[in-house]
Design an enzyme around this catalytic site. Structure first.
Site, PDB file in Angstrom:
ATOM      1  N   HIS A  58       0.854  -1.196   0.000  1.00 11.57           N
ATOM      2  CA  HIS A  58       0.000   0.000   0.000  1.00 11.57           C
ATOM      3  C   HIS A  58       0.886   1.241   0.000  1.00 11.57           C
ATOM      4  O   HIS A  58       1.990   1.232   0.569  1.00 11.57           O
ATOM      5  CB  HIS A  58      -0.884   0.022   1.241  1.00 11.57           C
ATOM      6  CG  HIS A  58      -1.988  -0.981   1.217  1.00 11.57           C
ATOM      7  ND1 HIS A  58      -3.181  -0.779   1.872  1.00 11.57           N
ATOM      8  CD2 HIS A  58      -2.094  -2.192   0.617  1.00 11.57           C
ATOM      9  CE1 HIS A  58      -3.965  -1.817   1.689  1.00 11.57           C
ATOM     10  NE2 HIS A  58      -3.328  -2.696   0.934  1.00 11.57           N
ATOM     11  N   GLU A  60       0.757   3.972   1.685  1.00 11.57           N
ATOM     12  CA  GLU A  60       1.116   4.456   3.020  1.00 11.57           C
ATOM     13  C   GLU A  60       2.264   3.643   3.613  1.00 11.57           C
ATOM     14  O   GLU A  60       3.215   4.195   4.160  1.00 11.57           O
ATOM     15  CB  GLU A  60      -0.082   4.369   3.984  1.00 11.57           C
ATOM     16  CG  GLU A  60      -1.278   5.176   3.573  1.00 11.57           C
ATOM     17  CD  GLU A  60      -2.323   4.333   2.841  1.00 11.57           C
ATOM     18  OE1 GLU A  60      -1.957   3.652   1.845  1.00 11.57           O
ATOM     19  OE2 GLU A  60      -3.480   4.358   3.242  1.00 11.57           O
ATOM     20  N   CYS A  88      -6.672   2.162   5.382  1.00  9.58           N
ATOM     21  CA  CYS A  88      -7.331   0.908   5.757  1.00  9.58           C
ATOM     22  C   CYS A  88      -6.877   0.504   7.166  1.00  9.58           C
ATOM     23  O   CYS A  88      -6.021   1.169   7.755  1.00  9.58           O
ATOM     24  CB  CYS A  88      -6.973  -0.172   4.738  1.00  9.58           C
ATOM     25  SG  CYS A  88      -5.257  -0.739   4.855  1.00  9.58           S
ATOM     26  N   CYS A  91      -2.955  -0.068   7.265  1.00 10.59           N
ATOM     27  CA  CYS A  91      -2.195   1.183   7.192  1.00 10.59           C
ATOM     28  C   CYS A  91      -2.398   2.016   8.448  1.00 10.59           C
ATOM     29  O   CYS A  91      -1.451   2.621   8.954  1.00 10.59           O
ATOM     30  CB  CYS A  91      -2.591   1.957   5.945  1.00 10.59           C
ATOM     31  SG  CYS A  91      -2.083   1.102   4.422  1.00 10.59           S
TER      32      CYS A  91
END
Length: 178
Positions: A58, A60, A88, A91
């Site tokens: 991801h 992040e 999410c 993260c």
């Protein structure tokens, strides 16, 4: 919020949008993130789940990892994370564990957002760290990147399905429709 902080948040979000567009050019879900410390971008990243075939790639997480390596510490206590989509659960957990001071995001995530939509892990006082959360910065632009990407993806899948059906029909009938 002051006018100067609103302008700064929009400026940095535009940098995250640039990262999201890079992801899109790689046929990745267009999500971008940057980390800022003392007015300087210290890390930038975009979604690479498909490219890396990794559930944890991801934007992040990649940005956090790059910032930690650059600074030589896992503590990002004074850093601000800008991300085009609401973080999410995974993260959000990394944000908490790296002690990021503030998270600024663009579009809400109704299916997985854990910075205020489904829940707010970043403000949960049961954890030893909380992050300030600013939502909706350039929300329409961030949201449209995602909507447009998924609209195009559905169109491609629909065309591919049609093409496969036509090829199957040609095989079944022995007729060349080309």
């Amino acid at each position: 919020m002051t006018e100067a902080s609103i302008i700064a948040d929009e400026l940095y979000m535009r940098e995250a949008i640039i990262e999201a567009k890079i992801a899109e050019s790689l046929e990745e879900v267009p999500i971008g993130a940057i980390l800022v410390l003392d007015g300087e971008i210290i890390a930038r990243a975009h979604n690479l789940r498909e490219s890396n075939q990794s559930a944890v790639a991801h934007a992040e997480l990649l940005a956090i990892d790059r910032a930690c390596k650059k600074l030589g510490t896992w503590r990002l206590e004074n850093a601000v994370l800008y991300v085009t989509l609401e973080p999410c659960p995974m993260c959000s957990g990394s944000i908490i564990l790296s002690r990021i001071k503030k998270v600024v995001y663009g579009a809400k995530d109704p299916k997985g957002g854990c910075a205020g939509t489904l829940m707010n892990l970043l403000k949960d006082e049961r954890f030893n760290h909380q992050s300030e959360v600013i939502s909706g910065v350039l929300e329409n632009e961030c949201g449209e990147l995602l909507s447009s990407f998924f609209r195009k993806l559905r169109e491609r899948k629909k065309e591919e399905k049609k093409r496969k059906q036509l090829m199957q029909m040609e095989q079944d009938t022995g007729i060349d429709n080309g």
